[in-house]
Design a protein around this motif. Sequence first.
Motif, PDB file in Angstrom:
ATOM      1  N   ASP A   1      31.382   7.696   0.929  1.00  0.00           N
ATOM      2  CA  ASP A   1      31.505   8.018   2.350  1.00  0.00           C
ATOM      3  C   ASP A   1      32.002   6.767   3.060  1.00  0.00           C
ATOM      4  O   ASP A   1      31.932   5.666   2.517  1.00  0.00           O
ATOM      5  N   GLU A   2      32.544   6.983   4.241  1.00  0.00           N
ATOM      6  CA  GLU A   2      33.047   5.840   5.015  1.00  0.00           C
ATOM      7  C   GLU A   2      32.901   6.149   6.491  1.00  0.00           C
ATOM      8  O   GLU A   2      32.947   7.313   6.922  1.00  0.00           O
ATOM      9  N   ARG A   3      32.695   5.094   7.250  1.00  0.00           N
ATOM     10  CA  ARG A   3      32.552   5.257   8.687  1.00  0.00           C
ATOM     11  C   ARG A   3      33.932   5.084   9.345  1.00  0.00           C
ATOM     12  O   ARG A   3      34.723   4.259   8.884  1.00  0.00           O
ATOM     13  N   ALA A   4      34.193   5.859  10.421  1.00  0.00           N
ATOM     14  CA  ALA A   4      35.494   5.803  11.097  1.00  0.00           C
ATOM     15  C   ALA A   4      35.537   4.595  12.027  1.00  0.00           C
ATOM     16  O   ALA A   4      35.500   4.711  13.260  1.00  0.00           O
ATOM     17  N   VAL A   5      35.586   3.438  11.422  1.00  0.00           N
ATOM     18  CA  VAL A   5      35.659   2.163  12.160  1.00  0.00           C
ATOM     19  C   VAL A   5      36.701   1.296  11.448  1.00  0.00           C
ATOM     20  O   VAL A   5      37.009   1.546  10.271  1.00  0.00           O
ATOM     21  N   PRO A   6      37.248   0.288  12.143  1.00  0.00           N
ATOM     22  CA  PRO A   6      38.217  -0.583  11.470  1.00  0.00           C
ATOM     23  C   PRO A   6      37.622  -1.218  10.209  1.00  0.00           C
ATOM     24  O   PRO A   6      36.404  -1.428  10.119  1.00  0.00           O
TER      25      PRO A   6
ATOM     26  N   LYS B   1      32.395  24.361   0.533  1.00  0.00           N
ATOM     27  CA  LYS B   1      32.715  24.731  -0.858  1.00  0.00           C
ATOM     28  C   LYS B   1      34.144  24.343  -1.229  1.00  0.00           C
ATOM     29  O   LYS B   1      34.475  24.239  -2.407  1.00  0.00           O
ATOM     30  N   ASP B   2      35.008  24.208  -0.203  1.00  0.00           N
ATOM     31  CA  ASP B   2      36.427  24.102  -0.505  1.00  0.00           C
ATOM     32  C   ASP B   2      36.963  22.668  -0.425  1.00  0.00           C
ATOM     33  O   ASP B   2      37.615  22.199  -1.356  1.00  0.00           O
ATOM     34  N   ALA B   3      36.658  21.982   0.686  1.00  0.00           N
ATOM     35  CA  ALA B   3      37.227  20.634   0.883  1.00  0.00           C
ATOM     36  C   ALA B   3      36.636  19.637  -0.112  1.00  0.00           C
ATOM     37  O   ALA B   3      35.477  19.772  -0.519  1.00  0.00           O
ATOM     38  N   TRP B   4      37.439  18.640  -0.475  1.00  0.00           N
ATOM     39  CA  TRP B   4      36.948  17.537  -1.305  1.00  0.00           C
ATOM     40  C   TRP B   4      36.334  16.446  -0.417  1.00  0.00           C
ATOM     41  O   TRP B   4      35.389  15.782  -0.815  1.00  0.00           O
ATOM     42  N   VAL B   5      36.954  16.284   0.753  1.00  0.00           N
ATOM     43  CA  VAL B   5      36.482  15.267   1.698  1.00  0.00           C
ATOM     44  C   VAL B   5      36.300  15.945   3.048  1.00  0.00           C
ATOM     45  O   VAL B   5      37.173  16.710   3.474  1.00  0.00           O
TER      46      VAL B   5
ATOM     47  N   SER C   1      27.574  10.843   3.435  1.00  0.00           N
ATOM     48  CA  SER C   1      27.263  11.149   4.846  1.00  0.00           C
ATOM     49  C   SER C   1      26.932  12.628   4.937  1.00  0.00           C
ATOM     50  O   SER C   1      27.387  13.362   5.823  1.00  0.00           O
ATOM     51  N   LEU C   2      26.111  13.079   4.002  1.00  0.00           N
ATOM     52  CA  LEU C   2      25.607  14.457   3.969  1.00  0.00           C
ATOM     53  C   LEU C   2      24.155  14.401   4.425  1.00  0.00           C
ATOM     54  O   LEU C   2      23.301  13.848   3.715  1.00  0.00           O
ATOM     55  N   PHE C   3      23.909  14.931   5.617  1.00  0.00           N
ATOM     56  CA  PHE C   3      22.593  14.783   6.243  1.00  0.00           C
ATOM     57  C   PHE C   3      21.780  16.074   6.137  1.00  0.00           C
ATOM     58  O   PHE C   3      22.350  17.170   6.045  1.00  0.00           O
ATOM     59  N   PRO C   4      20.441  15.947   6.150  1.00  0.00           N
ATOM     60  CA  PRO C   4      19.578  17.129   5.990  1.00  0.00           C
ATOM     61  C   PRO C   4      19.891  18.222   7.016  1.00  0.00           C
ATOM     62  O   PRO C   4      20.099  17.938   8.200  1.00  0.00           O
ATOM     63  N   GLY C   5      19.955  19.461   6.535  1.00  0.00           N
ATOM     64  CA  GLY C   5      20.129  20.616   7.415  1.00  0.00           C
ATOM     65  C   GLY C   5      21.525  20.795   7.966  1.00  0.00           C
ATOM     66  O   GLY C   5      21.773  21.703   8.767  1.00  0.00           O
ATOM     67  N   HIS C   6      22.468  19.958   7.576  1.00  0.00           N
ATOM     68  CA  HIS C   6      23.808  19.997   8.167  1.00  0.00           C
ATOM     69  C   HIS C   6      24.685  21.044   7.479  1.00  0.00           C
ATOM     70  O   HIS C   6      24.585  21.250   6.261  1.00  0.00           O
ATOM     71  N   ALA C   7      25.553  21.676   8.282  1.00  0.00           N
ATOM     72  CA  ALA C   7      26.456  22.708   7.749  1.00  0.00           C
ATOM     73  C   ALA C   7      27.357  22.164   6.628  1.00  0.00           C
ATOM     74  O   ALA C   7      27.780  22.923   5.746  1.00  0.00           O
ATOM     75  N   LEU C   8      27.648  20.865   6.655  1.00  0.00           N
ATOM     76  CA  LEU C   8      28.528  20.290   5.615  1.00  0.00           C
ATOM     77  C   LEU C   8      27.958  20.474   4.210  1.00  0.00           C
ATOM     78  O   LEU C   8      28.704  20.442   3.233  1.00  0.00           O
TER      79      LEU C   8
ATOM     80  N   ARG D   1      37.535   5.494 -12.753  1.00  0.00           N
ATOM     81  CA  ARG D   1      37.635   5.974 -11.371  1.00  0.00           C
ATOM     82  C   ARG D   1      36.237   6.233 -10.849  1.00  0.00           C
ATOM     83  O   ARG D   1      35.548   7.153 -11.334  1.00  0.00           O
ATOM     84  N   LEU D   2      35.835   5.409  -9.904  1.00  0.00           N
ATOM     85  CA  LEU D   2      34.477   5.559  -9.388  1.00  0.00           C
ATOM     86  C   LEU D   2      34.467   5.607  -7.868  1.00  0.00           C
ATOM     87  O   LEU D   2      35.428   5.177  -7.225  1.00  0.00           O
ATOM     88  N   ALA D   3      33.371   6.147  -7.334  1.00  0.00           N
ATOM     89  CA  ALA D   3      33.168   6.149  -5.880  1.00  0.00           C
ATOM     90  C   ALA D   3      31.865   5.416  -5.604  1.00  0.00           C
ATOM     91  O   ALA D   3      30.883   5.606  -6.330  1.00  0.00           O
ATOM     92  N   VAL D   4      31.869   4.583  -4.582  1.00  0.00           N
ATOM     93  CA  VAL D   4      30.662   3.820  -4.246  1.00  0.00           C
ATOM     94  C   VAL D   4      30.237   4.120  -2.808  1.00  0.00           C
ATOM     95  O   VAL D   4      31.050   4.463  -1.964  1.00  0.00           O
ATOM     96  N   SER D   5      28.950   3.932  -2.578  1.00  0.00           N
ATOM     97  CA  SER D   5      28.377   4.145  -1.248  1.00  0.00           C
ATOM     98  C   SER D   5      28.261   2.821  -0.502  1.00  0.00           C
ATOM     99  O   SER D   5      28.501   1.746  -1.071  1.00  0.00           O
ATOM    100  N   GLY D   6      27.826   2.932   0.757  1.00  0.00           N
ATOM    101  CA  GLY D   6      27.531   1.732   1.545  1.00  0.00           C
ATOM    102  C   GLY D   6      26.026   1.488   1.523  1.00  0.00           C
ATOM    103  O   GLY D   6      25.372   1.684   0.502  1.00  0.00           O
ATOM    104  N   GLY D   7      25.480   1.087   2.655  1.00  0.00           N
ATOM    105  CA  GLY D   7      24.036   0.838   2.755  1.00  0.00           C
ATOM    106  C   GLY D   7      23.606  -0.286   1.823  1.00  0.00           C
ATOM    107  O   GLY D   7      24.264  -1.321   1.707  1.00  0.00           O
TER     108      GLY D   7
END
Length: 266
Positions: free
Chosen positions: A79-84, A177-181, A166-173, A40-46
């Motif tokens: 991470d994934e972008r909200a696009v088709p 602590k609780d959510a997985w996604v 999709s974790l960006f510098p200085g962002h509240a995300l 079970r793996l997760a992969v990025s884009g870019g």
Amino acid sequence: MATGHPNLHSFPNSDELATQLRSYVLRCQNSAFSRHGTFRLAVSGGSLPTVLAKALLATSNGSPEDTPQFSKWHIFFADERAVPLNHEDSNYRLLNDELVSKIPTELGTPIIHAIDEKHIGDDDPQELADLYQEDLMREFAAKDSVKLPAFDLILLGCGPDGHTCSLFPGHALLREKDAWVAAETNSPKPPPKRITLTLPVVTHAISIAFVATGGGKKEILKQIFDLEEGSSLPSALVNQGAGDKVSWFTDHPAVDGVSFPRRGSL
Ligand SMILES: O=C1O[C@H](COP(=O)(O)O)[C@@H](O)[C@H](O)[C@H]1O
């Protein structure tokens, strides 16, 4: 609590990097099979899917240990972008174009966990994130019985600003602590709406690998590895949270000027 330091590997060229990445991923696959029979793996884009494809589509030496057994793989997205899914910004499409569509039939077909296309047009990507979290819960057991999912491997990129997933510098995300996604509605890098695994999920994985190549990454890698001012960058937080579970696959231009010691072998 993380133990040890991340493993920083640097290779002279993309061929050598791909060879070593292949060994690493297949080692993760084989130990996952011995634990629970699937990988079970997760992969990025870019830039990641292109390097990953080069690694995994290379010719095997014929042994089961050196063969990606894709029919036992569950691939999620870091991470994934909200696009088709067929949109040019989709990480699903990128992975499919670079890797999945090119897998020879005899190696089997992985199960790909894509986002739910029905909710892509929503103003707020929260429902998309919640549904993706439910997909994780089906695979890793319910959130109330398991605090965090334990991916066998998470493959990450590192943007020139130090972002990962999709974790960006200085962002509240970064404090989630609780959510997985989680949902991102205003990403500084387009497209603005995205979903992302959270930092606790990333650092809880059994193994975590970053792939970062090219001279365009050297300034940010200096900050992440050598400088105090880089310690709050998302990629640095993964290093701090996961310690020696983290391996960086870089080429020489990406770590030009970085003082942090390199590891010679995997
Ligand atoms: O937007 C994103 O960027 C990062 C980094 O991409 P790279 O091209 O600099 O490797 C990527 O890891 C992430 O999945 C993607 O959505």
